[in-house]
Design a protein around this motif. Structure first.
Motif, short mmCIF file in Angstrom:
data_model
loop_
_atom_site.label_atom_id
_atom_site.label_comp_id
_atom_site.label_asym_id
_atom_site.label_seq_id
_atom_site.Cartn_x
_atom_site.Cartn_y
_atom_site.Cartn_z
N GLU A 20 0.82 -1.21 0.00
CA GLU A 20 0.00 0.00 0.00
C GLU A 20 0.86 1.26 0.00
O GLU A 20 0.53 2.24 -0.68
CB GLU A 20 -0.92 0.00 1.23
CG GLU A 20 -1.92 -1.14 1.26
CD GLU A 20 -2.86 -1.11 0.08
OE1 GLU A 20 -3.38 -0.02 -0.24
OE2 GLU A 20 -3.07 -2.17 -0.53
N GLU A 21 1.94 1.26 0.78
CA GLU A 21 2.81 2.42 0.90
C GLU A 21 4.26 1.95 1.01
O GLU A 21 4.53 0.86 1.52
CB GLU A 21 2.46 3.24 2.14
CG GLU A 21 1.07 3.83 2.16
CD GLU A 21 0.80 4.58 3.46
OE1 GLU A 21 0.64 5.81 3.41
OE2 GLU A 21 0.78 3.92 4.52
N MET A 22 5.19 2.80 0.58
CA MET A 22 6.60 2.51 0.77
C MET A 22 7.39 3.82 0.77
O MET A 22 6.95 4.81 0.18
CB MET A 22 7.12 1.58 -0.34
CG MET A 22 7.14 2.20 -1.73
SD MET A 22 7.64 1.03 -3.03
CE MET A 22 9.31 0.66 -2.53
N ILE A 55 14.85 -3.70 5.66
CA ILE A 55 13.58 -3.14 5.20
C ILE A 55 12.48 -3.76 6.05
O ILE A 55 12.41 -4.99 6.19
CB ILE A 55 13.34 -3.45 3.71
CG1 ILE A 55 14.42 -2.80 2.84
CG2 ILE A 55 11.96 -2.96 3.28
CD1 ILE A 55 14.31 -3.15 1.37
N PHE A 56 11.65 -2.91 6.62
CA PHE A 56 10.53 -3.39 7.42
C PHE A 56 9.29 -3.48 6.54
O PHE A 56 8.95 -2.53 5.82
CB PHE A 56 10.25 -2.44 8.59
CG PHE A 56 9.03 -2.79 9.38
CD1 PHE A 56 9.03 -3.88 10.24
CD2 PHE A 56 7.87 -2.04 9.27
CE1 PHE A 56 7.90 -4.21 10.97
CE2 PHE A 56 6.73 -2.35 9.99
CZ PHE A 56 6.74 -3.45 10.86
N ILE A 57 8.60 -4.60 6.59
CA ILE A 57 7.33 -4.79 5.88
C ILE A 57 6.27 -5.06 6.94
O ILE A 57 6.31 -6.10 7.61
CB ILE A 57 7.40 -5.97 4.89
CG1 ILE A 57 8.55 -5.77 3.89
CG2 ILE A 57 6.08 -6.13 4.14
CD1 ILE A 57 8.77 -6.96 2.97
N PHE A 67 12.56 3.12 6.35
CA PHE A 67 12.92 1.90 5.62
C PHE A 67 11.71 0.97 5.58
O PHE A 67 11.83 -0.23 5.70
CB PHE A 67 14.13 1.21 6.26
CG PHE A 67 13.99 0.94 7.75
CD1 PHE A 67 13.68 -0.32 8.21
CD2 PHE A 67 14.19 1.96 8.67
CE1 PHE A 67 13.56 -0.57 9.57
CE2 PHE A 67 14.08 1.73 10.03
CZ PHE A 67 13.76 0.45 10.48
N GLY A 68 10.52 1.55 5.39
CA GLY A 68 9.29 0.80 5.53
C GLY A 68 8.51 0.57 4.26
O GLY A 68 8.50 1.38 3.34
#
Length: 326
Positions: A20-22, A55-57, A67-68
């Motif tokens: 949805e977002e990055m 990278i956090f998901i 870093f999401g």
């Protein structure tokens, strides 16, 4: 990183999730770092390691991270149930992540993910008087009901002058390094004292982001906004983080982004709101920060408040000839 022939013979990626977002800078990272693995799994997401970068998901519970990648809750739940620790991850394109699951490989499609980037409004800051609501921030935190992770008292933040402290050169067990003496060191660039203070706080405390690191992150946020302190603060921290395993991988990721002026939307919102006279908007931003983690939010707030109070003590004016750090 070399992949075995089994990777290329894997089934088609029939299970696909949409991001949805990055963060806006992640595509550039995924262009450089194509191969990685699942680093860690949590209730609210996973971390993948692409080389030395994390990278956090996951959810936006702790804010939109520098870093999401953020997913809807149902997609995140399914993804977390499907991946395993150390599963291989490949960025086949900057907007497509492939997870090498042994039974059914997964794909995370980022092509339609909304890009975000939150920036500190450095152009609005000229002197310490531009930061309006430091006292209100301390009052909110004192009444929040959750103690600072290192059991530091909020009353000391409001002290008009630095507290008396043990010598920062004393490294014996049990000696504390008050933040006031750290600010004295980074005001004039005493490298040895700065290093000792950083080593005291880095990695100190429990959890994925120890309390000492969260406090330092709050200080780095004020430095990113004001450029008030000596650049040795950033130089020493960068050197320690780059050469030593002094804290957790997750905390190191936050701090390394902070060294480059990148913070979560919650941290950015507090500092930007501090430069606006609307106190209700500022109070709401502080509360959102305090809701982060168990004590991460209040630890970060503690670092911010101490740094702002240090500017007040030193009566820092960014454009003066004797400004801090110049």
């Amino acid at each position: 990183m070399q992949l075995s022939s089994d990777w290329f013979n894997a089934p088609l990626y029939t299970t696909s999730f949409k991001g949805e977002e990055m963060h806006a800078e992640l595509p550039a990272l995924l262009s450089r770092k194509r191969f990685g693995h699942v680093h860690s799994l949590f209730d609210n997401g996973i971390n993948i390691a692409m080389g030395e970068e994390l990278i956090f998901i996951g959810t936006t519970k702790n804010g939109r991270l520098p870093f999401g990648i953020h997913l809807e809750m149902e997609n995140l739940r399914r993804l977390c149930q499907s991946v395993r620790h150390h599963d291989i991850v490949v960025a086949s394109m900057p907007d497509l992540l492939l997870f090498r699951h042994p039974s059914y490989p997964l794909a995370l499609d980022l092509s339609q993910a909304k890009r975000y980037q939150y920036k500190l409004r450095t152009e609005q800051y000229n002197r310490y008087l531009d930061l309006y609501h430091a006292d209100q921030m301390v009052d909110i935190c004192r009444h929040w009901g959750i103690s600072n992770g290192l059991d530091a008292t909020w009353g000391a933040v409001l002290a008009a002058s630095p507290a008396q402290a043990d010598s920062p050169n004393d490294l014996s067990i049990g000696v504390q390094f008050p933040l006031e003496t750290l600010f004295d060191a980074i005001r004039i660039g005493e490298e040895r004292s700065i290093e000792q203070h950083l080593r005291y706080y880095l990695g100190r405390g429990q959890g994925l982001t120890p309390s000492g690191d969260d406090i330092l992150l709050g200080i780095l946020a004020v430095q990113a906004l004001t450029a008030a302190f000596h650049p040795s603060l950033l130089e020493q921290m960068d050197r320690i983080l780059s050469t030593e395993q002094i804290t957790t991988d997750v905390s190191k990721a936050y701090l390394k982004h902070a060294l480059h002026g990148r913070f979560s939307d919650k941290v950015v919102a507090v500092l930007n709101a501090m430069m606006q006279k609307d106190v209700s908007h500022f109070q709401a931003a502080v509360v959102r920060l305090l809701q982060t983690g168990h004590s991460s939010g209040i630890d970060t707030a503690y670092g911010i408040a101490n740094a702002v109070m240090a500017l007040r003590r030193y009566k820092h004016v960014k454009t003066s000839c004797d400004c801090i750090g110049r």
